[in-house]
Design an enzyme around this catalytic site. Structure first.
Site, mmCIF file in Angstrom:
data_model
loop_
_atom_site.group_PDB
_atom_site.id
_atom_site.type_symbol
_atom_site.label_atom_id
_atom_site.label_comp_id
_atom_site.label_asym_id
_atom_site.label_seq_id
_atom_site.Cartn_x
_atom_site.Cartn_y
_atom_site.Cartn_z
ATOM 1 N N LYS A 89 0.846 -1.194 0.000
ATOM 2 C CA LYS A 89 0.000 0.000 0.000
ATOM 3 C C LYS A 89 0.882 1.245 0.000
ATOM 4 O O LYS A 89 1.936 1.268 0.638
ATOM 5 C CB LYS A 89 -0.886 0.026 1.253
ATOM 6 N N ARG A 144 -10.160 -11.698 1.065
ATOM 7 C CA ARG A 144 -11.006 -12.716 0.447
ATOM 8 C C ARG A 144 -10.345 -14.097 0.496
ATOM 9 O O ARG A 144 -11.035 -15.123 0.473
ATOM 10 C CB ARG A 144 -11.334 -12.314 -0.991
#
Length: 506
Positions: free
Chosen positions: A280, A354
């Site tokens: 990030k 996920r």
């Protein structure tokens, strides 16, 4: 935590440091300020001119507005705090529970450092008592574990005396006890979310869950790295392999002898998300300790169900990992074999939530529950779609999605039903594996939901709550919502469990 008592005393005679009353804007067509029910004795002490005094000070009755005035003779409390309730209801209607909840929260926040406050807000039914109690206890929350405890530092409001209730009435007493249990567990979830990642990592989170389970009669099973390897949990292991803090899968089991239904709750628990090799950028990783908010919500909901003794079986699954870049971290292009046996090509290591959820969903499906609900701070796309205060709901059953949306609205959590368009599934096709962990960029929140759907057992009703927006409040506090971790989705999950116990799963 702030103490709560129900009192039969009158607003004028109860001894407290501050007396909280409600004021509102006149209904449509009217002018001026309206003093809300519960404050009649206070208005009388002001010679029937409480509204006039407050208007002189600039009060309008707007939601969340707080005005303090010295008490006149005739009141035991030296200060009156008037909190805005918004527009007053029409004749024969009552104040909305969420308006009461938010007003109580605003008042409690404004009273930090106060020993005892009496709340004389409108009470017409048990639901009003619950709403005011929840709002006050949640609004009084403060996370101070890492701050120097100076002598002049203000602590949270110490005690709330709630007027207008019936302490000896079983229903009112149960309502207050429900509010206390729910608020305590939401505040515990907030503490977990706010805890720095150097202190909260998979192993320490699992230890906290284990201790809470012993206290409240919840069975806890923790799968460590060896057990995860043996069980073939490739998604959880893949995400966690780059960190010195190994992953965990925690199973929480609450059962009731009269239960006829079973709920499975699955929470994303990334205790810190750097993005992994798909790192990030600066400005996007400073608050990533909150990426375990879904697991915190599931943990809180299971413990609350146990504390309330709900006649439903609830199993919680906390998929815990820390997503870090290192020489051992999963790479873009790697293929993971998941617990279900499916293979996933990892195109972006920052789409890690996920992956851990997929393993937990597949495992939860093996027990064939009546419904599964997963909760996760899953996608920035959902924040772009719905903003910072609303979570998205996706499901493989439209009626179940609608039911959860209605429940969320009932308990005061903003949410919105979202679709799972079948045409977006093709974007996750992989030339190498069964599926990729990324698809089309547009509609990314829906793509993530479609990915999770692939790992839900055949014929099992399932819903996915993407709480990426409301899980962590980076702005100023509002209502009963603090800055930082919020405990989003806990109230929705608990109400779902209560409805299921009553025979209405949706």
């Amino acid at each position: 935590m702030t103490a709560l008592t129900l009192s039969t005393a009158g607003a004028a005679t109860l001894r407290a440091d501050v007396l909280v009353v409600g004021v509102a804007k006149s209904p449509k067509g009217g002018k001026g300020l309206v003093v809300a029910p519960g404050a009649e004795a206070v208005d009388k002490a002001f010679g029937g001119k409480l509204a006039t005094v407050l208007e002189t000070l600039g009060a309008s009755g707007s939601e969340g507005e707080v005005t303090k005035v010295p008490s006149p003779s005739g009141l035991k409390a030296p200060v009156v705090l008037a909190v805005g309730l918004g527009t007053a209801p029409e004749k024969d209607e009552t104040y909305d529970a969420e308006a009461l909840r938010r007003a109580a929260g605003c008042a409690a926040r404004a009273l930090s450092g106060t020993k005892r406050a009496a709340f004389a807000l409108p009470v017409e039914a048990v639901e009003d008592v619950e709403a005011i109690a929840e709002g006050a206890l949640l609004g009084a929350y403060a996370f101070t574990a890492y701050q120097d405890r100076r002598k002049d530092a203000k602590g949270p409001l110490a005690e709330v005396a709630l007027l207008g209730a019936k302490p000896r009435d079983k229903a009112y007493k149960a309502g207050a006890e429900r509010a206390i249990a729910l608020a305590e567990e939401i505040n515990r979830a907030r503490d977990l979310i706010n805890t720095p990642p150097n202190d909260l990592y998979p192993e320490s989170f699992a230890a906290i869950a284990t201790a809470a389970g012993k206290e409240h009669g919840v069975k806890v099973q923790v799968l460590d790295e060896k057990a995860l390897v043996k069980g073939g949990y490739g998604g959880i292991l893949g995400v966690g392999q780059g960190s010195e803090h190994g992953p965990r899968l925690v199973k929480l089991v609450y059962t009731h002898p009269k239960a006829e239904k079973t709920l499975a709750l699955v929470g994303k628990g990334i205790t810190y998300d750097s993005g992994g090799i798909s790192l990030k950028p600066a400005g996007h990783n400073e608050t990533m300790k909150c990426d375990m908010s879904g697991a915190a919500a599931v943990f809180a909901a299971v413990v609350t169900a146990a504390r309330l003794g709900l006649a439903v079986n609830v199993t919680g699954w906390l998929a815990l990992a820390e997503n870090m870049p290192s020489g051992s971290a999963v790479r873009p292009g790697d293929v993971l074999r998941m617990y279900s046996g499916k293979t996933v090509e990892v195109l972006n290591t920052d789409a890690e939530g996920r992956l851990v959820l997929a393993d937990a969903l597949a495992k939860a499906s093996e027990e064939n529950p009546d419904a599964i609900v997963d909760v996760a701070t899953l996608t920035g796309a959902m924040v772009l779609a719905l903003g910072n205060r609303t979570f998205g709901i996706m499901a493989n059953d439209d009626a179940f999605r609608t039911s959860i949306h209605e429940i969320a609205e009932e308990v005061g959590e903003q949410s919105w039903p979202m679709p799972l368009p079948a045409d977006l599934r093709k974007g996750m096709d992989s030339p190498t594996a069964d599926i990729a962990n990324m698809g089309e960029r547009m509609g990314g929140g829906l793509v993530a939901g479609l990915f999770l759907k692939e790992f839900v057992g055949e014929g099992i009703t399932w819903a996915h709550l993407d709480i990426a927006g409301p899980a962590y409040n980076e702005g100023g506090p509002f209502g009963y919502t603090p800055k930082g971790g919020t405990g989003s989705a806990v109230r929705t999950l608990v109400k779902l469990a209560e409805r299921t116990a009553a025979g209405d799963l949706g």
